[in-house]
Design a protein around this motif. Structure first.
Motif, mmCIF file in Angstrom:
data_model
loop_
_atom_site.group_PDB
_atom_site.id
_atom_site.type_symbol
_atom_site.label_atom_id
_atom_site.label_comp_id
_atom_site.label_asym_id
_atom_site.label_seq_id
_atom_site.Cartn_x
_atom_site.Cartn_y
_atom_site.Cartn_z
ATOM 1 N N PHE A 159 0.828 -1.203 0.000
ATOM 2 C CA PHE A 159 0.000 0.000 0.000
ATOM 3 C C PHE A 159 0.864 1.257 0.000
ATOM 4 O O PHE A 159 0.511 2.265 -0.630
ATOM 5 C CB PHE A 159 -0.946 -0.005 1.202
ATOM 6 N N GLU A 160 1.985 1.214 0.689
ATOM 7 C CA GLU A 160 2.891 2.361 0.678
ATOM 8 C C GLU A 160 3.381 2.634 -0.735
ATOM 9 O O GLU A 160 3.498 3.790 -1.159
ATOM 10 C CB GLU A 160 4.071 2.107 1.613
ATOM 11 N N ILE A 162 1.798 1.823 -3.525
ATOM 12 C CA ILE A 162 0.663 2.305 -4.315
ATOM 13 C C ILE A 162 0.443 3.787 -4.075
ATOM 14 O O ILE A 162 0.141 4.560 -4.981
ATOM 15 C CB ILE A 162 -0.600 1.494 -3.988
ATOM 16 N N GLY A 163 0.575 4.213 -2.823
ATOM 17 C CA GLY A 163 0.517 5.627 -2.509
ATOM 18 C C GLY A 163 -0.881 6.184 -2.349
ATOM 19 O O GLY A 163 -1.802 5.509 -1.870
ATOM 20 N N ALA A 164 -1.049 7.425 -2.775
ATOM 21 C CA ALA A 164 -2.290 8.164 -2.522
ATOM 22 C C ALA A 164 -3.518 7.463 -3.074
ATOM 23 O O ALA A 164 -4.628 7.655 -2.565
ATOM 24 C CB ALA A 164 -2.175 9.568 -3.108
ATOM 25 N N GLY A 165 -3.351 6.645 -4.116
ATOM 26 C CA GLY A 165 -4.482 5.950 -4.697
ATOM 27 C C GLY A 165 -5.129 4.952 -3.761
ATOM 28 O O GLY A 165 -6.227 4.448 -4.051
ATOM 29 N N ALA A 166 -4.482 4.658 -2.624
ATOM 30 C CA ALA A 166 -5.028 3.691 -1.668
ATOM 31 C C ALA A 166 -5.690 4.360 -0.475
ATOM 32 O O ALA A 166 -6.348 3.695 0.328
ATOM 33 C CB ALA A 166 -3.916 2.761 -1.181
ATOM 34 N N LEU A 167 -5.536 5.669 -0.325
ATOM 35 C CA LEU A 167 -5.983 6.345 0.896
ATOM 36 C C LEU A 167 -7.484 6.212 1.135
ATOM 37 O O LEU A 167 -7.925 5.934 2.260
ATOM 38 C CB LEU A 167 -5.596 7.822 0.853
ATOM 39 N N SER A 168 -8.278 6.418 0.103
ATOM 40 C CA SER A 168 -9.730 6.385 0.273
ATOM 41 C C SER A 168 -10.193 5.034 0.785
ATOM 42 O O SER A 168 -10.997 4.953 1.725
ATOM 43 C CB SER A 168 -10.416 6.720 -1.054
ATOM 44 N N ALA A 169 -9.697 3.957 0.189
ATOM 45 C CA ALA A 169 -10.106 2.612 0.605
ATOM 46 C C ALA A 169 -9.637 2.306 2.016
ATOM 47 O O ALA A 169 -10.356 1.667 2.796
ATOM 48 C CB ALA A 169 -9.561 1.573 -0.375
ATOM 49 N N LEU A 191 -2.165 3.492 6.419
ATOM 50 C CA LEU A 191 -2.456 4.917 6.264
ATOM 51 C C LEU A 191 -1.253 5.765 6.663
ATOM 52 O O LEU A 191 -0.882 6.715 5.969
ATOM 53 C CB LEU A 191 -3.664 5.292 7.123
ATOM 54 N N ALA A 192 -0.662 5.434 7.805
ATOM 55 C CA ALA A 192 0.506 6.188 8.272
ATOM 56 C C ALA A 192 1.675 6.027 7.309
ATOM 57 O O ALA A 192 2.425 6.981 7.070
ATOM 58 C CB ALA A 192 0.898 5.722 9.665
ATOM 59 N N ALA A 193 1.824 4.822 6.750
ATOM 60 C CA ALA A 193 2.923 4.576 5.821
ATOM 61 C C ALA A 193 2.754 5.365 4.534
ATOM 62 O O ALA A 193 3.720 5.833 3.935
ATOM 63 C CB ALA A 193 3.023 3.082 5.509
ATOM 64 N N VAL A 194 1.506 5.530 4.097
ATOM 65 C CA VAL A 194 1.238 6.231 2.843
ATOM 66 C C VAL A 194 1.317 7.744 3.020
ATOM 67 O O VAL A 194 1.939 8.447 2.226
ATOM 68 C CB VAL A 194 -0.145 5.843 2.282
ATOM 69 N N GLY A 195 0.668 8.260 4.052
ATOM 70 C CA GLY A 195 0.555 9.704 4.171
ATOM 71 C C GLY A 195 1.014 10.317 5.466
ATOM 72 O O GLY A 195 0.865 11.530 5.663
ATOM 73 N N GLY A 196 1.555 9.516 6.378
ATOM 74 C CA GLY A 196 1.991 10.067 7.651
ATOM 75 C C GLY A 196 0.816 10.460 8.527
ATOM 76 O O GLY A 196 -0.340 10.146 8.227
#
Length: 478
Positions: A159-160, A162-169, A191-196
């Protein structure tokens, strides 16, 4: 160069071995031919890959399998699941996650494979595709609740990537209590890994702060993993320390969280996040009367990066920072340690002046037989500090040239025995490192324990870069 004749489809393991025995260059025609044969030889090539006694270099057979692609998927999955050694599992798993396939959807069935390593290797295949794997987010979500912790970690990394495209899910999953605590916990970490911290909802941020307050009440100091540099100043006035380093937005954290952030930021190499290593700093609570500052400020980092001579600029920044801090707090020290090599360093300032600077990698041999150095020789500057008394410096060798004569280099136990014998007979001092000097002058963060007196609270504080770009992404231990 002679080229072996390429055989027809239907080869067994021995025939594949014959074809692939040789150097990378010599086996190129045979590898290309086997790739064209595809499914007809996939199992035999896997058998060669899994044979640790095979004369075929495993990277050669792995190249064939990766290029064969989908026909090698199930044979490799079976090899991982039935591997009788970690090496075989590593080889097969490496190949399985890197198959050249047109559509990564072929990996989906493996996400439910009974063997955890197969599931992890399948997740790695999606991780490698980064943002392009965003269309598979829904099918990857269940892996966040996998019963195996290594698979859950691999899912977070996917998921990290994949990035922002995973945040909503991921946010939606956090709002579904019926999914169970383990998968919701995995979604929080992702979530933390993707966007802090900014990616977390208000409810999650409040829960994290409550947990931090609870943990701080009973936290027992533990030794920090040391890889990087830190400053030490003799004060418990945290506000003054924050001001001295131009830090803002302090967030109270446990020692464990602060150490986790420092280690994560210290090893940040993501070019997509150029300020990850200079966005925040961990300022410790007062430890036996000393405040330790871990990390890099914006000014120091970019001053070094913009300099023609980064090594020279680094030393200049450290010396100036220590001098300024000691002018304000009476004394200041800087220490450096590496977990990957033997680098160690320290800088000691008193009353506004640097009285000692040492860097093991820059130091030159010199000084008298007691290890004292009265001049400036690269990274060994200034007279030896009293804290170094009774030690050898890391660049000094106190052993005679013939101390290990006759001891085979291939026998580490014999070498160690001779080392201890000669060291005792000749009274050779121990070698000191930054932690030894810190233990004598202030606090050794690698030796924190229940006896360490803790006053106040530690904080993660933002640098100028952090105030502009926010906290780096990544889950932190609490």
């Amino acid at each position: 160069m002679s080229v072996r004749p390429v055989r027809v489809p239907g080869m067994d393991k021995d025939q594949v071995t014959e074809q692939l025995s040789g150097s990378w260059q010599d086996t190129r025609p045979a590898r290309d031919a086997l790739v064209r044969q595809g499914a007809a030889v996939a199992t035999a090539v896997v058998d060669v890959l899994a044979d640790e006694r095979s004369p075929v270099d495993w990277t050669i057979s792995a190249d064939v399998l990766c290029r064969i692609g989908e026909p090698a998927l199930l044979p490799l999955a079976q090899a991982v699941a039935s591997a009788d050694s970690p090496e075989v599992a590593r080889r097969a798993g490496w190949s399985l996650g890197r198959l050249d396939v047109a559509d990564p959807a072929v990996y989906e069935p493996l996400l439910k494979h009974p063997h955890p390593e197969v599931r992890g290797d399948a997740l790695f295949a999606f991780q490698r595709r980064g943002e392009a794997a965003a269309r598979f987010v829904g099918r990857l979500l269940p892996s966040l609740g996998d019963p195996d912790p290594k698979v859950r970690q691999r899912a977070v990394w996917a998921f990290e990537a994949i990035g922002a495209g995973a945040l909503s899910a991921l946010r939606h999953l956090r709002e579904q209590p019926a999914t169970g605590p383990r998968i919701r916990s995995g979604a929080l970490e992702a979530l933390a890994a993707v966007g802090g911290p900014a990616a977390l909802g208000r409810r999650d941020q409040d829960a994290w702060r409550r947990l931090t307050r609870i943990k701080r009440l009973t936290e027992i100091p533990e030794a920090l993993h040391l890889c990087g540099s830190w400053y030490a100043v003799p004060t418990g006035d945290q506000a003054a320390v924050l001001e001295a380093f131009d830090l803002g937005d302090p967030e109270p954290v446990t020692l464990r969280t602060g150490a986790s952030a420092w280690n994560q930021d210290q090893h940040a190499w993501d070019r997509k996040r150029p300020h990850a290593c200079c966005a925040r700093v961990f300022v410790s609570p007062a430890l036996d009367g000393w405040t330790l500052v871990f990390g890099h400020t914006s000014q120091d980092t970019h001053r070094i990066e913009d300099a023609d001579d980064e090594d020279g600029a680094f030393e200049h920044v450290v010396r100036r920072r220590c001098a300024d801090l000691s002018r304000r707090f009476g004394a200041a020290q800087w220490y450096g340690m590496s977990c990957g090599d033997g680098w160690t360093a320290w800088c000691i300032a008193e009353g506004g002046e640097v009285v000692r600077h040492y860097d093991a990698f820059d130091a030159e041999e010199g000084g008298d037989e007691d290890g004292e150095n009265g001049g400036e020789t690269g990274g060994d500057e200034g007279p030896a500090h009293p804290a170094e008394a009774g030690y050898l410096l890391p660049h000094q060798d106190g052993f005679p040239d013939d101390a290990f004569a006759g001891v085979p280099s291939s026998d580490p136990e014999a070498f160690r025995a001779r080392y201890e014998q000669v060291k005792e007979e000749l009274g050779i001092p121990d070698t000191c490192y930054a932690t030894d000097i810190a233990a004598r002058l202030s606090v050794d963060p690698g030796a924190l324990d229940a006896r360490t007196r803790v006053t106040g609270r530690g904080v993660l504080a933002l640098t100028a870069c952090g105030r502009e770009h926010g906290h780096p992404a990544g889950a932190l231990a609490v």
